[in-house]
Design a protein around this motif. Sequence first.
Motif, PDB file in Angstrom:
ATOM      1  N   THR A   1      -0.093 -20.349   2.570  1.00 55.12           N
ATOM      2  CA  THR A   1       1.018 -19.543   2.090  1.00 55.12           C
ATOM      3  C   THR A   1       0.746 -18.060   2.269  1.00 55.12           C
ATOM      4  OG1 THR A   1       0.090 -19.531  -0.157  1.00 55.12           O
ATOM      5  CG2 THR A   1       1.676 -21.277   0.386  1.00 55.12           C
ATOM      6  N   VAL A   2       1.837 -17.299   2.370  1.00 46.73           N
ATOM      7  CA  VAL A   2       1.789 -15.846   2.415  1.00 46.73           C
ATOM      8  C   VAL A   2       2.841 -15.321   1.452  1.00 46.73           C
ATOM      9  CG1 VAL A   2       2.032 -13.778   3.828  1.00 46.73           C
ATOM     10  CG2 VAL A   2       1.066 -15.856   4.837  1.00 46.73           C
ATOM     11  N   SER A   3       2.442 -14.448   0.550  1.00 42.77           N
ATOM     12  CA  SER A   3       3.386 -13.875  -0.411  1.00 42.77           C
ATOM     13  C   SER A   3       3.225 -12.363  -0.430  1.00 42.77           C
ATOM     14  CB  SER A   3       3.168 -14.443  -1.818  1.00 42.77           C
ATOM     15  OG  SER A   3       1.861 -14.137  -2.280  1.00 42.77           O
ATOM     16  N   GLU A   4       4.297 -11.682  -0.834  1.00 42.38           N
ATOM     17  CA  GLU A   4       4.261 -10.226  -0.884  1.00 42.38           C
ATOM     18  C   GLU A   4       4.903  -9.749  -2.181  1.00 42.38           C
ATOM     19  OE1 GLU A   4       6.341  -6.724   1.635  1.00 42.38           O
ATOM     20  OE2 GLU A   4       4.941  -7.952   2.799  1.00 42.38           O
ATOM     21  N   GLU A   5       4.349  -8.709  -2.745  1.00 44.04           N
ATOM     22  CA  GLU A   5       4.895  -8.092  -3.948  1.00 44.04           C
ATOM     23  C   GLU A   5       4.614  -6.602  -3.902  1.00 44.04           C
ATOM     24  OE1 GLU A   5       2.452  -9.294  -7.537  1.00 44.04           O
ATOM     25  OE2 GLU A   5       1.540 -10.555  -5.991  1.00 44.04           O
ATOM     26  N   HIS A   6       5.094  -5.900  -4.910  1.00 41.06           N
ATOM     27  CA  HIS A   6       4.913  -4.454  -4.961  1.00 41.06           C
ATOM     28  C   HIS A   6       4.274  -4.076  -6.288  1.00 41.06           C
ATOM     29  CE1 HIS A   6       5.878  -0.137  -5.211  1.00 41.06           C
ATOM     30  NE2 HIS A   6       5.954  -0.174  -3.902  1.00 41.06           N
ATOM     31  N   ILE A   7       3.264  -3.219  -6.213  1.00 39.45           N
ATOM     32  CA  ILE A   7       2.595  -2.725  -7.416  1.00 39.45           C
ATOM     33  C   ILE A   7       2.867  -1.238  -7.535  1.00 39.45           C
ATOM     34  CG2 ILE A   7       0.347  -2.264  -8.477  1.00 39.45           C
ATOM     35  CD1 ILE A   7      -0.629  -4.902  -7.383  1.00 39.45           C
ATOM     36  N   ASN A   8       3.371  -0.826  -8.676  1.00 36.93           N
ATOM     37  CA  ASN A   8       3.690   0.581  -8.881  1.00 36.93           C
ATOM     38  C   ASN A   8       2.422   1.419  -8.961  1.00 36.93           C
ATOM     39  OD1 ASN A   8       6.499   0.246  -8.979  1.00 36.93           O
ATOM     40  ND2 ASN A   8       6.432  -0.323 -11.143  1.00 36.93           N
ATOM     41  N   LEU A   9       2.418   2.507  -8.227  1.00 39.40           N
ATOM     42  CA  LEU A   9       1.328   3.472  -8.311  1.00 39.40           C
ATOM     43  C   LEU A   9       1.695   4.476  -9.388  1.00 39.40           C
ATOM     44  CD1 LEU A   9       0.738   3.894  -4.502  1.00 39.40           C
ATOM     45  CD2 LEU A   9      -0.984   3.131  -6.121  1.00 39.40           C
ATOM     46  N   VAL A  10       1.464   4.087 -10.630  1.00 39.95           N
ATOM     47  CA  VAL A  10       1.899   4.879 -11.775  1.00 39.95           C
ATOM     48  C   VAL A  10       1.024   6.107 -11.922  1.00 39.95           C
ATOM     49  CG1 VAL A  10       2.305   4.864 -14.255  1.00 39.95           C
ATOM     50  CG2 VAL A  10       2.696   2.796 -12.915  1.00 39.95           C
ATOM     51  N   GLU A  11       1.640   7.237 -12.181  1.00 45.15           N
ATOM     52  CA  GLU A  11       0.876   8.448 -12.459  1.00 45.15           C
ATOM     53  C   GLU A  11       0.134   8.277 -13.772  1.00 45.15           C
ATOM     54  OE1 GLU A  11       0.477  11.018 -10.594  1.00 45.15           O
ATOM     55  OE2 GLU A  11       1.848  10.413  -9.019  1.00 45.15           O
ATOM     56  N   THR A  12      -1.173   8.408 -13.719  1.00 44.11           N
ATOM     57  CA  THR A  12      -1.986   8.228 -14.910  1.00 44.11           C
ATOM     58  C   THR A  12      -3.240   9.045 -14.789  1.00 44.11           C
ATOM     59  OG1 THR A  12      -3.289   6.635 -16.180  1.00 44.11           O
ATOM     60  CG2 THR A  12      -2.991   6.155 -13.848  1.00 44.11           C
ATOM     61  N   ASP A  13      -3.822   9.365 -15.914  1.00 49.34           N
ATOM     62  CA  ASP A  13      -5.069  10.127 -15.895  1.00 49.34           C
ATOM     63  C   ASP A  13      -6.287   9.225 -15.767  1.00 49.34           C
ATOM     64  OD1 ASP A  13      -3.796  12.453 -18.342  1.00 49.34           O
ATOM     65  OD2 ASP A  13      -3.831  12.592 -16.153  1.00 49.34           O
ATOM     66  N   ASN A  14      -6.048   7.920 -15.665  1.00 47.44           N
ATOM     67  CA  ASN A  14      -7.168   6.982 -15.652  1.00 47.44           C
ATOM     68  C   ASN A  14      -7.224   6.236 -14.321  1.00 47.44           C
ATOM     69  OD1 ASN A  14      -9.353   5.539 -16.621  1.00 47.44           O
ATOM     70  ND2 ASN A  14      -8.073   3.911 -17.481  1.00 47.44           N
ATOM     71  N   LEU A  15      -7.237   6.991 -13.234  1.00 49.61           N
ATOM     72  CA  LEU A  15      -7.254   6.359 -11.906  1.00 49.61           C
ATOM     73  C   LEU A  15      -8.601   6.515 -11.215  1.00 49.61           C
ATOM     74  CD1 LEU A  15      -3.790   6.891 -10.239  1.00 49.61           C
ATOM     75  CD2 LEU A  15      -4.890   4.774 -10.889  1.00 49.61           C
ATOM     76  N   PHE A  16      -9.641   6.678 -11.996  1.00 50.22           N
ATOM     77  CA  PHE A  16     -11.000   6.573 -11.489  1.00 50.22           C
ATOM     78  C   PHE A  16     -11.240   7.558 -10.340  1.00 50.22           C
ATOM     79  CE2 PHE A  16      -9.893   3.029 -13.788  1.00 50.22           C
ATOM     80  CZ  PHE A  16      -9.220   2.064 -13.065  1.00 50.22           C
ATOM     81  N   SER A  17     -11.039   8.811 -10.596  1.00 52.12           N
ATOM     82  CA  SER A  17     -11.146   9.820  -9.539  1.00 52.12           C
ATOM     83  C   SER A  17     -12.570   9.959  -9.009  1.00 52.12           C
ATOM     84  CB  SER A  17     -10.686  11.179 -10.077  1.00 52.12           C
ATOM     85  OG  SER A  17     -11.452  11.564 -11.196  1.00 52.12           O
ATOM     86  N   ASP A  18     -13.545   9.340  -9.674  1.00 54.81           N
ATOM     87  CA  ASP A  18     -14.932   9.471  -9.205  1.00 54.81           C
ATOM     88  C   ASP A  18     -15.313   8.401  -8.191  1.00 54.81           C
ATOM     89  OD1 ASP A  18     -14.638   7.551 -11.216  1.00 54.81           O
ATOM     90  OD2 ASP A  18     -16.765   7.628 -11.744  1.00 54.81           O
ATOM     91  N   ILE A  19     -14.395   7.494  -7.850  1.00 58.59           N
ATOM     92  CA  ILE A  19     -14.715   6.456  -6.872  1.00 58.59           C
ATOM     93  C   ILE A  19     -14.952   7.100  -5.517  1.00 58.59           C
ATOM     94  CG2 ILE A  19     -13.745   4.526  -5.586  1.00 58.59           C
ATOM     95  CD1 ILE A  19     -13.975   3.338  -8.113  1.00 58.59           C
TER      96      ILE A  19
END
Length: 260
Positions: A242-260
Motif C-alpha cells: 500500500t501507499v498512502s499520503e497525508e499532510h502534517i501541519n508545520l505549526v509555528e512553535t518555539d519547540n522545534l528543536f533548533s539545535d538539531i
Amino acid sequence: MTGELSPIDKAKFVAAKRAAELVEDGMRVGLGTGSTAAWLVRHLGDRVQDEGLRIKGVPTSTRTAQLARDAGIDVITLDEAGTLNITIDGADEFDANLNLIKGGGGALLHEKIVAAASEEVVIIADAAKEVGTLGAFPLPIEVIPFGWTTTQMLVDELLVSADVMGRRITLRMNGDKPFRTDEGNHILDLHLSRIGNPRQLAMALNQMPGVVENGLFIDLCDKVIIGYSDGRVETRDINEGTVSEEHINLVETDNLFSDI
C-alpha cells in the motif's frame, strides 16, 4: 521557527513526526542514528513529556543515546530489551524494493543488529533519498583495524568481478585520524556509483576476512515514510503493498528543536 528550517529539514521533520505517531505505550523502540533519526528522538521526547508515553528506547549509537536521555526517554540496552516492537531509523538511499544503504553516520553495525531484532523496521527519509538503483551514495563497510589495508585489498579484488560501476575505496577519516565506530572499528567507503545486485554484493562482502558488516540493508525494511518540504508525508508499506499520503501541519512553535 519552521520558517528557519531548510526545505530538507522540513521534510525530515514531518517524516519523523509521522513515524513517532506509530509508537505506542509500552513499546521497546529501536532508535536510529543520523539527522533524520534525531528529529524522531525529539518528537518521541515531546510525547513522553506531553502525553506520558512510556517506552524503552534502544539507541544505535552513543550520540543517539545521549539525545534520547536528554529528551527524557528511558534508555536500555538491546540485551535488556531482547526483542523490539519497532525500530525507526533513517537511510542514505532506498530503492523501490526498500533495500537500503545505511552507515553515513558510522553506526551501521549497531543499526543492522537492532533492525534484525525488531518486529517492524520503519525508515524515515526525505524524497531525495529515493533512487532507481543503489550506489550513488558511497557504501560503508565496517572493518577491524588489524590489517585493514589487507582487507581493503581483498575488497578491491572482489569488486573487479562485481556488478558495480566504480571501485574507488577510501578510509573514512575524523580530522587527521581514522574514524572510529562505537565498536572501535574503521569504516571503508566504497564509491561504486551503481550496484547492480545489492543482495549478492552484501553476501560477498561479509565473507571477506576483516569485514565486520556492510551498509546494504536487504529485506529488513517494512515501511518507508517519505517527507516533503510542504508538509506532505507518503507512507509505503512493502508487506501490504500500500501507499498512502497525508499532510502534517508545520505549526509555528518555539519547540522545534533548533539545535538539531
